[in-house]
Design an enzyme around this catalytic site. Structure first.
Site, PDB file in Angstrom:
ATOM      1  N   ILE A  93     -29.574  21.191  35.199  1.00  0.00           N
ATOM      2  CA  ILE A  93     -28.121  21.107  35.257  1.00  0.00           C
ATOM      3  C   ILE A  93     -27.611  22.430  34.716  1.00  0.00           C
ATOM      4  O   ILE A  93     -28.127  22.938  33.724  1.00  0.00           O
ATOM      5  CB  ILE A  93     -27.572  19.901  34.456  1.00  0.00           C
ATOM      6  CG1 ILE A  93     -26.045  19.907  34.473  1.00  0.00           C
ATOM      7  CG2 ILE A  93     -28.115  19.857  33.038  1.00  0.00           C
ATOM      8  CD1 ILE A  93     -25.421  18.599  34.006  1.00  0.00           C
ATOM      9  N   ALA A  94     -26.659  22.999  35.420  1.00  0.00           N
ATOM     10  CA  ALA A  94     -26.120  24.290  34.992  1.00  0.00           C
ATOM     11  C   ALA A  94     -24.663  24.409  35.398  1.00  0.00           C
ATOM     12  O   ALA A  94     -24.274  24.002  36.497  1.00  0.00           O
ATOM     13  CB  ALA A  94     -26.915  25.436  35.610  1.00  0.00           C
ATOM     14  N   ILE A  95     -23.879  24.971  34.501  1.00  0.00           N
ATOM     15  CA  ILE A  95     -22.488  25.325  34.763  1.00  0.00           C
ATOM     16  C   ILE A  95     -22.394  26.831  34.546  1.00  0.00           C
ATOM     17  O   ILE A  95     -22.893  27.343  33.536  1.00  0.00           O
ATOM     18  CB  ILE A  95     -21.520  24.580  33.813  1.00  0.00           C
ATOM     19  CG1 ILE A  95     -21.678  23.057  33.917  1.00  0.00           C
ATOM     20  CG2 ILE A  95     -20.068  25.005  34.076  1.00  0.00           C
ATOM     21  CD1 ILE A  95     -21.348  22.437  35.254  1.00  0.00           C
ATOM     22  N   GLU A 141     -35.551  16.902  29.630  1.00  0.00           N
ATOM     23  CA  GLU A 141     -36.018  17.749  28.530  1.00  0.00           C
ATOM     24  C   GLU A 141     -34.903  18.723  28.207  1.00  0.00           C
ATOM     25  O   GLU A 141     -34.199  19.184  29.104  1.00  0.00           O
ATOM     26  CB  GLU A 141     -37.271  18.555  28.915  1.00  0.00           C
ATOM     27  CG  GLU A 141     -38.528  17.736  29.075  1.00  0.00           C
ATOM     28  CD  GLU A 141     -38.737  17.246  30.503  1.00  0.00           C
ATOM     29  OE1 GLU A 141     -39.643  16.420  30.702  1.00  0.00           O
ATOM     30  OE2 GLU A 141     -37.990  17.664  31.410  1.00  0.00           O
ATOM     31  N   ASN A 143     -30.835  24.050  21.912  1.00  0.00           N
ATOM     32  CA  ASN A 143     -29.615  23.818  22.692  1.00  0.00           C
ATOM     33  C   ASN A 143     -28.819  22.623  22.150  1.00  0.00           C
ATOM     34  O   ASN A 143     -28.826  21.537  22.713  1.00  0.00           O
ATOM     35  CB  ASN A 143     -29.948  23.641  24.173  1.00  0.00           C
ATOM     36  CG  ASN A 143     -28.713  23.692  25.062  1.00  0.00           C
ATOM     37  OD1 ASN A 143     -27.597  23.573  24.593  1.00  0.00           O
ATOM     38  ND2 ASN A 143     -28.943  23.869  26.347  1.00  0.00           N
ATOM     39  N   TYR A 180     -25.812  14.907  25.678  1.00  0.00           N
ATOM     40  CA  TYR A 180     -26.721  13.834  26.076  1.00  0.00           C
ATOM     41  C   TYR A 180     -26.615  12.647  25.119  1.00  0.00           C
ATOM     42  O   TYR A 180     -26.619  11.490  25.549  1.00  0.00           O
ATOM     43  CB  TYR A 180     -28.160  14.351  26.180  1.00  0.00           C
ATOM     44  CG  TYR A 180     -28.308  15.519  27.137  1.00  0.00           C
ATOM     45  CD1 TYR A 180     -27.554  15.604  28.312  1.00  0.00           C
ATOM     46  CD2 TYR A 180     -29.191  16.554  26.867  1.00  0.00           C
ATOM     47  CE1 TYR A 180     -27.683  16.688  29.182  1.00  0.00           C
ATOM     48  CE2 TYR A 180     -29.332  17.638  27.734  1.00  0.00           C
ATOM     49  CZ  TYR A 180     -28.563  17.693  28.887  1.00  0.00           C
ATOM     50  OH  TYR A 180     -28.699  18.763  29.743  1.00  0.00           O
TER      51      TYR A 180
END
Length: 151
Positions: free
Chosen positions: A75-77, A109, A114, A121
């Site tokens: 997942i990336a923004i 993971e 982070n 999460y």
């Protein structure tokens, strides 16, 4: 200023270039373009979604759904679009899709360092269930394994 038009949709092969741009801007050891193409063309378990603002892809998220488990692959923004709860929006979308496909649990993971992602999460109900030593090839950093029950 009017509200910007947000759209989440299933990713397609034409999106790879923009997804890869987000990937490169987000990670020190980005996936290759070929990895995205392979995920979308040959992995029957893979589900990828893009987040568009005014038609431009600013984020993406992917997972594998295998039987009753969903595994978030990435997942990336894009850095310029962070801080607007878009990662949460994408995670909530993945959770909804996973449930729709019959997944009873979801795992991922996350880097030990982070904290922002870990906090997101946890907010969504994920719990720490283990550790993968030296998981990230770029820094040999450990990964926390997190799970959430979707039932």
């Amino acid at each position: 200023m009017g509200k910007k038009q947000l759209n989440i949709r299933k990713a397609n092969i034409e999106d790879v270039e923009q997804m890869w741009n987000v990937e490169q801007a987000s990670f020190s050891k980005p996936w290759s373009k070929e990895a995205f193409v392979s995920e979308m063309t040959t992995n029957r378990f893979a589900q990828y979604y893009v987040l568009e603002i005014e038609g431009d892809i600013v984020g993406y998220a992917g997972m594998w759904i295998i039987l009753d488990e969903a595994h978030v692959t990435n997942i990336a923004i894009h850095p310029h679009a962070r801080g607007q709860k878009l990662g949460e929006l994408m995670m909530r979308h993945l959770i909804a899709i996973a449930k729709m496909f019959g997944a009873k649990s979801m795992t991922l993971e996350v880097r030990v360092s982070n904290q922002i992602a870990q906090n997101l999460y946890r907010k969504l109900g994920f719990k720490e269930e283990g550790l993968r030593k030296n998981y990230y090839a770029d820094t040999m950093e450990d990964a926390i394994i997190m799970w959430v029950n979707l039932e």
